[in-house]
Design an enzyme around this catalytic site. Structure first.
Site, short mmCIF file in Angstrom:
data_model
loop_
_atom_site.label_atom_id
_atom_site.label_comp_id
_atom_site.label_asym_id
_atom_site.label_seq_id
_atom_site.Cartn_x
_atom_site.Cartn_y
_atom_site.Cartn_z
N ASP A 17 -5.27 -8.90 -6.66
CA ASP A 17 -4.50 -8.78 -5.41
C ASP A 17 -3.12 -9.43 -5.56
O ASP A 17 -2.96 -10.38 -6.32
CB ASP A 17 -5.29 -9.45 -4.28
CG ASP A 17 -4.79 -9.02 -2.91
OD1 ASP A 17 -4.06 -8.01 -2.83
OD2 ASP A 17 -5.12 -9.69 -1.92
N ARG A 21 3.13 -8.26 -2.76
CA ARG A 21 3.89 -9.48 -2.49
C ARG A 21 4.78 -9.86 -3.67
O ARG A 21 5.90 -10.32 -3.51
CB ARG A 21 2.92 -10.64 -2.16
CG ARG A 21 2.48 -10.64 -0.71
CD ARG A 21 1.31 -11.55 -0.50
NE ARG A 21 0.07 -10.93 -0.99
CZ ARG A 21 -1.06 -11.58 -1.16
NH1 ARG A 21 -1.14 -12.88 -0.91
NH2 ARG A 21 -2.13 -10.94 -1.58
N ARG A 30 7.16 -1.79 -3.56
CA ARG A 30 5.79 -2.19 -3.88
C ARG A 30 5.29 -1.58 -5.19
O ARG A 30 4.55 -2.20 -5.93
CB ARG A 30 4.84 -1.78 -2.75
CG ARG A 30 5.00 -2.56 -1.47
CD ARG A 30 4.10 -1.99 -0.38
NE ARG A 30 2.69 -2.07 -0.76
CZ ARG A 30 1.94 -3.15 -0.63
NH1 ARG A 30 2.45 -4.25 -0.13
NH2 ARG A 30 0.68 -3.13 -1.00
N HIS A 34 2.79 -2.76 -8.64
CA HIS A 34 1.60 -2.14 -9.25
C HIS A 34 1.83 -1.89 -10.74
O HIS A 34 0.94 -2.08 -11.56
CB HIS A 34 1.25 -0.84 -8.55
CG HIS A 34 0.85 -1.03 -7.11
ND1 HIS A 34 -0.07 -1.99 -6.73
CD2 HIS A 34 1.22 -0.39 -5.96
CE1 HIS A 34 -0.22 -1.93 -5.41
NE2 HIS A 34 0.54 -0.98 -4.92
N ARG A 68 -3.59 3.51 2.82
CA ARG A 68 -2.20 3.11 2.55
C ARG A 68 -1.28 4.33 2.68
O ARG A 68 -1.75 5.47 2.64
CB ARG A 68 -2.10 2.53 1.15
CG ARG A 68 -2.85 1.23 1.04
CD ARG A 68 -2.62 0.54 -0.26
NE ARG A 68 -3.30 -0.75 -0.21
CZ ARG A 68 -2.95 -1.82 -0.88
NH1 ARG A 68 -1.90 -1.78 -1.67
NH2 ARG A 68 -3.63 -2.94 -0.77
N LEU A 128 -15.98 -5.35 -25.73
CA LEU A 128 -15.95 -5.62 -24.29
C LEU A 128 -16.36 -4.39 -23.47
O LEU A 128 -15.89 -3.28 -23.73
CB LEU A 128 -14.52 -6.01 -23.89
CG LEU A 128 -14.27 -6.24 -22.40
CD1 LEU A 128 -14.87 -7.57 -21.95
CD2 LEU A 128 -12.78 -6.21 -22.07
C1 FPP Z 1 -3.63 -5.13 -4.71
O1 FPP Z 1 -2.32 -5.54 -4.45
C2 FPP Z 1 -3.66 -4.23 -5.83
C3 FPP Z 1 -4.03 -2.91 -5.78
C4 FPP Z 1 -4.44 -2.23 -4.55
C5 FPP Z 1 -3.98 -2.07 -6.96
C6 FPP Z 1 -4.39 -2.72 -8.25
C7 FPP Z 1 -4.12 -1.76 -9.31
C8 FPP Z 1 -3.62 -2.06 -10.52
C9 FPP Z 1 -3.33 -3.42 -11.00
C10 FPP Z 1 -3.35 -0.95 -11.47
C11 FPP Z 1 -4.54 -0.07 -11.66
C12 FPP Z 1 -4.42 0.70 -12.87
C13 FPP Z 1 -5.43 1.08 -13.67
C14 FPP Z 1 -5.14 1.66 -14.96
C15 FPP Z 1 -6.85 0.90 -13.32
P1 FPP Z 1 -1.69 -5.29 -3.02
O2 FPP Z 1 -0.88 -4.06 -3.08
O3 FPP Z 1 -2.77 -5.28 -1.98
O4 FPP Z 1 -0.79 -6.56 -2.89
P2 FPP Z 1 -0.42 -7.34 -1.54
O5 FPP Z 1 -1.68 -7.95 -1.02
O6 FPP Z 1 0.54 -8.37 -2.03
O7 FPP Z 1 0.20 -6.33 -0.62
#
Ligand code: FPP
Length: 244
Positions: A17, A21, A30, A34, A68, A128
């Site tokens: 998470d 931010r 945003r 990611h 979203r 893994l």
């Molecule tokens: C949460 O941050 C994160 C996500 C919803 C996406 C996580 C995904 C990745 C790290 C990449 C995935 C890729 C692969 C290859 C599996 P948020 O957007 O909720 O952050 P915030 O709470 O700060 O708004």
């Protein structure tokens, strides 16, 4: 269940998470958070491998994330797709075995094909175990498992008494992975957000304020060291008090 010699967790699960931010703090859109999150994910996969962790499960997209804005959802789907295309060969060479856990519904044939390919080309690997939770929701997973068992009972294939904890666990996406010993959540919030609800029953929880894109090897090691200091009791009394 810890890895026998080191005491390190056999299974670590991560709620990644804080991408949004991270980007906002840099006045960036945003989606760049990611993209940076994928880099952190690569670091985490390699580090887990290096530390001899048996299974790593990462929460990449929840069943709730469809709510979203469409552009962000599309970006995340595309990012997942491209990351798999780019990384699969290296992951295969590194011995990582990939499994996608989540609902196949609502996903495009392209995405499903890349999932199937990733699982197929890494199926024989013995390093893994990487479970990627994508379009995953713990309640949906449990509902699906219950439906399956009730269906089997209704068809007379099993009896109601056969519906045991193990029978239910066998129907979950994560089977045959052991339950996570340690669940890490970055971004500072203290909740499970519908992640591994059944499997988390006895997991140790570790929450860090660090935002996911900043979660590197040092932060991962800190979480592991914190875990090593915990006393896991699984509902029992502490060892030293057992005869008192
Ligand atoms: C949460 O941050 C994160 C996500 C919803 C996406 C996580 C995904 C990745 C790290 C990449 C995935 C890729 C692969 C290859 C599996 P948020 O957007 O909720 O952050 P915030 O709470 O700060 O708004």
């Amino acid at each position: 269940m810890s890895t026998a010699k080191s005491g390190l967790p056999a299974h670590v699960a991560i709620i990644m998470d804080g991408n949004g931010r991270w980007a906002r703090r840099r006045a960036m859109p945003r989606y760049l958070g990611h993209r940076q999150g994928v880099k952190a994910l690569k670091t985490a996969v390699r580090y887990a491998s290096r530390r001899g962790i048996g299974t790593l499960t990462v929460y990449a997209f929840s069943t709730e994330n469809w709510r979203r804005p469409k552009e962000e959802v599309d970006f995340l789907l595309d990012l997942m797709y491209k990351t798999f295309v780019q990384e699969i060969e290296e992951l295969r060479r590194e011995g990582v075995r990939i499994r996608l856990i989540g609902e196949r519904t609502s996903l495009s044939p392209d995405v499903l094909a890349i999932w199937d390919n990733a699982e197929k080309v890494t199926a024989e690997n013995t390093g893994l175990n990487l479970n990627v939770a994508f379009n995953y929701g713990g309640r949906t997973e449990l509902t699906r498992a219950v439906r399956e068992l009730v269906g089997q009972a209704a068809r007379g294939e099993i009896s109601v008494e056969d519906i045991t904890e193990e029978a239910l666990a066998r129907q979950l996406y994560t089977w045959p992975s052991p339950d996570p010993d340690l669940i890490i959540r970055t971004g500072g919030e203290y909740r499970l957000s519908n992640f591994l609800l059944w499997q988390a029953a006895y997991s140790e929880l570790y929450v860090t304020e660090v935002l996911w894109p900043d979660f590197g090897e040092r932060e991962f090691e800190e979480a592991l060291q914190d875990y090593l200091r915990r006393e896991r009791r699984f509902g029992q009394v502490p060892q030293k008090e057992q005869n008192s």
